[in-house]
Design an enzyme around this catalytic site. Structure first.
Site, PDB file in Angstrom:
ATOM      1  N   ASP A  14       5.305   4.425   9.447  1.00  0.00           N
ATOM      2  CA  ASP A  14       5.910   3.910   8.214  1.00  0.00           C
ATOM      3  C   ASP A  14       6.292   2.455   8.412  1.00  0.00           C
ATOM      4  OD1 ASP A  14       7.168   5.668   5.627  1.00  0.00           O
ATOM      5  OD2 ASP A  14       7.860   3.593   5.857  1.00  0.00           O
ATOM      6  N   GLY A  54      12.121  16.442 -14.413  1.00  0.00           N
ATOM      7  CA  GLY A  54      12.359  15.133 -13.807  1.00  0.00           C
ATOM      8  C   GLY A  54      11.680  15.138 -12.460  1.00  0.00           C
ATOM      9  N   CYS A  64       7.576  13.495  -9.225  1.00  0.00           N
ATOM     10  CA  CYS A  64       6.155  13.645  -9.560  1.00  0.00           C
ATOM     11  C   CYS A  64       5.853  13.804 -11.048  1.00  0.00           C
ATOM     12  CB  CYS A  64       5.567  14.825  -8.796  1.00  0.00           C
ATOM     13  SG  CYS A  64       5.508  14.518  -7.026  1.00  0.00           S
ATOM     14  N   LYS A  70       6.041  10.630 -13.523  1.00  0.00           N
ATOM     15  CA  LYS A  70       5.070   9.558 -13.264  1.00  0.00           C
ATOM     16  C   LYS A  70       3.627  10.069 -13.365  1.00  0.00           C
ATOM     17  CE  LYS A  70       4.547   9.667  -8.202  1.00  0.00           C
ATOM     18  NZ  LYS A  70       3.143  10.028  -8.127  1.00  0.00           N
TER      19      LYS A  70
HETATM   20  N1  LIG Z   1       7.390  14.175  -3.219  1.00  0.00           N
HETATM   21  C1  LIG Z   1       6.664  15.203  -3.598  1.00  0.00           C
HETATM   22  O1  LIG Z   1       7.159  16.297  -3.850  1.00  0.00           O
HETATM   23  C2  LIG Z   1       5.167  15.066  -3.695  1.00  0.00           C
HETATM   24  C3  LIG Z   1       4.368  16.219  -3.806  1.00  0.00           C
HETATM   25  C4  LIG Z   1       2.986  16.086  -3.877  1.00  0.00           C
HETATM   26  C5  LIG Z   1       2.423  14.818  -3.879  1.00  0.00           C
HETATM   27  N2  LIG Z   1       3.217  13.712  -3.802  1.00  0.00           N
HETATM   28  C6  LIG Z   1       2.567  12.396  -3.762  1.00  0.00           C
HETATM   29  O2  LIG Z   1       2.570  11.945  -2.410  1.00  0.00           O
HETATM   30  C7  LIG Z   1       2.721  10.520  -2.357  1.00  0.00           C
HETATM   31  C8  LIG Z   1       3.923  10.176  -1.494  1.00  0.00           C
HETATM   32  O3  LIG Z   1       5.083  10.694  -2.126  1.00  0.00           O
HETATM   33  P1  LIG Z   1       6.497  10.760  -1.391  1.00  0.00           P
HETATM   34  O4  LIG Z   1       7.429  11.445  -2.320  1.00  0.00           O
HETATM   35  O5  LIG Z   1       6.312  11.264  -0.023  1.00  0.00           O
HETATM   36  O6  LIG Z   1       6.833   9.187  -1.344  1.00  0.00           O
HETATM   37  P2  LIG Z   1       8.010   8.451  -0.559  1.00  0.00           P
HETATM   38  O7  LIG Z   1       8.377   7.287  -1.390  1.00  0.00           O
HETATM   39  O8  LIG Z   1       9.055   9.436  -0.138  1.00  0.00           O
HETATM   40  O9  LIG Z   1       7.314   7.938   0.796  1.00  0.00           O
HETATM   41  C9  LIG Z   1       6.336   6.964   0.852  1.00  0.00           C
HETATM   42  C10 LIG Z   1       6.489   6.235   2.188  1.00  0.00           C
HETATM   43  O10 LIG Z   1       5.363   5.374   2.396  1.00  0.00           O
HETATM   44  C11 LIG Z   1       5.816   4.225   3.100  1.00  0.00           C
HETATM   45  N3  LIG Z   1       4.797   3.171   2.986  1.00  0.00           N
HETATM   46  C12 LIG Z   1       4.414   2.462   1.909  1.00  0.00           C
HETATM   47  N4  LIG Z   1       3.415   1.620   2.211  1.00  0.00           N
HETATM   48  C13 LIG Z   1       3.137   1.790   3.528  1.00  0.00           C
HETATM   49  C14 LIG Z   1       2.199   1.222   4.443  1.00  0.00           C
HETATM   50  N5  LIG Z   1       1.310   0.306   4.040  1.00  0.00           N
HETATM   51  N6  LIG Z   1       2.210   1.642   5.708  1.00  0.00           N
HETATM   52  C15 LIG Z   1       3.101   2.573   6.127  1.00  0.00           C
HETATM   53  N7  LIG Z   1       3.995   3.153   5.314  1.00  0.00           N
HETATM   54  C16 LIG Z   1       4.021   2.766   4.027  1.00  0.00           C
HETATM   55  C17 LIG Z   1       7.159   3.927   2.467  1.00  0.00           C
HETATM   56  O11 LIG Z   1       7.967   3.120   3.284  1.00  0.00           O
HETATM   57  C18 LIG Z   1       7.724   5.349   2.273  1.00  0.00           C
HETATM   58  O12 LIG Z   1       8.515   5.746   3.386  1.00  0.00           O
HETATM   59  C19 LIG Z   1       2.832  10.074  -3.807  1.00  0.00           C
HETATM   60  O13 LIG Z   1       1.566   9.700  -4.264  1.00  0.00           O
HETATM   61  C20 LIG Z   1       3.295  11.324  -4.535  1.00  0.00           C
HETATM   62  O14 LIG Z   1       2.912  11.322  -5.876  1.00  0.00           O
HETATM   63  C21 LIG Z   1       4.573  13.805  -3.691  1.00  0.00           C
END
Ligand SMILES: NC(=O)c1ccc[n+]([C@@H]2O[C@H](COP(=O)([O-])OP(=O)(O)OC[C@H]3O[C@@H](n4cnc5c(N)ncnc54)[C@H](O)[C@@H]3O)[C@@H](O)[C@H]2O)c1
Length: 439
Positions: free
Chosen positions: A30, A260, A263, A266
């Site tokens: 990260d 809300g 996910c 958005k």
């Molecule tokens: N949260 C959920 O329940 C969920 C479920 C299914 C899918 N998703 C999808 O998964 C993806 C991630 O969601 P999330 O909730 O885990 O997001 P999040 O914001 O919790 O985590 C994303 C992480 O990526 C890091 N990051 C960004 N750019 C980076 C880079 N270039 N190199 C290294 N790290 C980097 C950020 O610092 C952050 O810690 C999204 O597309 C979301 O739609 C989320």
């Protein structure tokens, strides 16, 4: 297999820890140095039940590590997962792909030997093509295949969902890549989780279609709840009567304050934009978004109706996170509700079992309380916004003693039997369960 997980948020950290638990060698990367430092100290940057133990066990076993620089982990990896955020782009609602593309560029420079680059982030149709183009342009000689592998885990039950998914979706037409994916996921599909292998664009669309459908189901039952209130029917029984039909299913048929979270809001918006981009208006999704937005303001009216006047009244809000068992405050229904109540002149006291630290970032000036009963002190109304387990069996007599006279409970999750609460002398409002008008 050796895995590099780029992005260590809710999805990246859970997926990385679970892959390590299957026996793969995983490095979670990260950009956020504070997050990685915390993980290296054994501290979890998010709240997810069971995650701390899973991470600790796999770190101890030498299968899971953390880094801020992706070069080494990507060079060593058989599979590089991209699990960075794809929030709504400010202004237009398209998915913001800047994090995905930035990660792709960095990955390109570090690839060494045949590697699959797997998009786990939720991304619009065609993003895989663009990731492939970016990597090829940056590293023309790299040997790689770009795969789509959307994630369906739910926060609060993320480990169970990752390890026992209803299905695993893999989008690739590259046989070598499909084999790597099968090896990575073998422990799961041996356990009979179906593997849906399809082309990349289809896989990308499956994720949005699934989320939009679930959001539609919630919105549908919310509208039916409104009708129930007008006709004297009970939405809980309507949902049960509908949900027992296997063609419908009982999940996501719970009336409440509107969807809300990180996910649905958005992703529905992004799907709408994908439709617009391809001259295919998605009218159902459009309507769902609008109904859900309106619902947020309707909830404060429900509280107001239980109170007669809101100005200078004290309102206790129980549950701030967008759902139980997470500390995630993204698009939580509590936020617009509390803002509305404050703008109507109410004094809001709030309590959440886990989410207070995150809530303070969004609503720094709120009065945060130590527990449910502290929160209820002197309150004219108590509003249950998030159905944490510990709110399901509140001591109603004790609440009545600490609350103001003529207290009201507004149960936006329908977790109490109306008659029981009213018997204790409360004014009680819930969602879609008005007092029967007839027999
Ligand atoms: N949260 C959920 O329940 C969920 C479920 C299914 C899918 N998703 C999808 O998964 C993806 C991630 O969601 P999330 O909730 O885990 O997001 P999040 O914001 O919790 O985590 C994303 C992480 O990526 C890091 N990051 C960004 N750019 C980076 C880079 N270039 N190199 C290294 N790290 C980097 C950020 O610092 C952050 O810690 C999204 O597309 C979301 O739609 C989320």
């Amino acid at each position: 297999m050796r895995v590099a997980m780029i992005g260590t948020g809710y999805v990246g950290l859970v997926s990385g820890a679970c892959f390590a638990d299957f026996g793969h060698q995983v490095t979670c990367v990260d950009k956020d140095a504070a997050k990685i430092a915390a993980l290296q100290r054994g501290e979890m940057p998010i709240y997810e039940p069971g995650l701390d133990a899973l991470v600790a066990a796999n770190v101890k076993a030498g299968r899971l590590s953390f880094a801020t620089d992706l070069k080494g982990p990507v060079a060593d990896a058989d599979a590089v997962f991209v699990a960075v955020g794809t929030p709504s782009r400010r202004g237009d609602g398209h998915a913001d792909l800047s994090y995905v593309y930035a990660a792709a560029k960095e990955i390109a420079a570090a690839l060494d030997g045949f590697t699959i680059v797997v998009t786990k982030s939720t991304v619009p149709v065609g993003t895989g093509d663009e990731v492939e183009r970016i990597i090829r342009e940056a590293s023309p000689k790299a040997e790689f295949a770009v795969v789509s592998n959307p994630e369906f885990l739910r926060e609060g039950a993320a480990i169970q969902d990752f390890k026992h998914p209803d299905r695993i979706v893999v989008g690739t037409q590259d046989d070598r890549a499909a084999e790597v994916m099968k090896t990575l996921y073998r422990p799961i599909y041996i356990n009979r989780s179906p593997l849906v292998v399809t082309d990349r664009r289809t896989a990308e669309l499956i994720k949005y279609a699934a989320n939009a459908f679930l959001a539609t189901k919630i919105t549908f039952i919310n509208e039916i709840a409104d009708l129930c209130e007008k006709v004297g029917a009970d939405v809980q029984d309507v949902a049960r009567g509908m949900g027992l039909d296997n063609r419908i299913g009982s999940k996501f048929l719970h009336a409440g304050p509107g969807f809300g979270g990180s996910c649905f809001p958005k992703d529905t918006l992004a799907l709408l934009k994908i439709g617009d981009d391809h001259a295919t208006p998605l009218r159902i999704v459009d309507t769902v978004i609008r109904i859900n937005d309106r619902r947020k303001t309707e909830m404060s009216k429900k509280v107001a109706a239980a109170l007669d006047i809101v100005r200078e009244r004290t309102i206790a809000v129980l549950g701030l996170t967008f759902k139980p068992n997470t500390d995630d405050m993204r698009e939580a229904p509590s936020i617009p509700l509390i803002e509305d109540l404050i703008s109507m002149g109410a004094v809001v006291r709030a309590y959440d079992p886990i989410g207070v630290e995150q809530a303070k970032k969004v609503m720094p000036d709120l009065i945060y309380c130590a527990d449910e009963y502290d929160c209820a002190k002197g309150a004219n109304a108590l509003v249950i916004v998030t159905e944490w387990e510990q709110f399901r069996a509140l001591d109603l007599e004790r609440l009545k003693q600490v609350m103001a006279t003529k207290p009201a409970i507004v149960d936006l999750r329908n977790i109490y039997p109306p008659d029981e609460v009213r018997r204790h002398g409360f004014i009680y409002e819930s969602v879609g369960r008005s007092r029967p008008k007839g027999g």
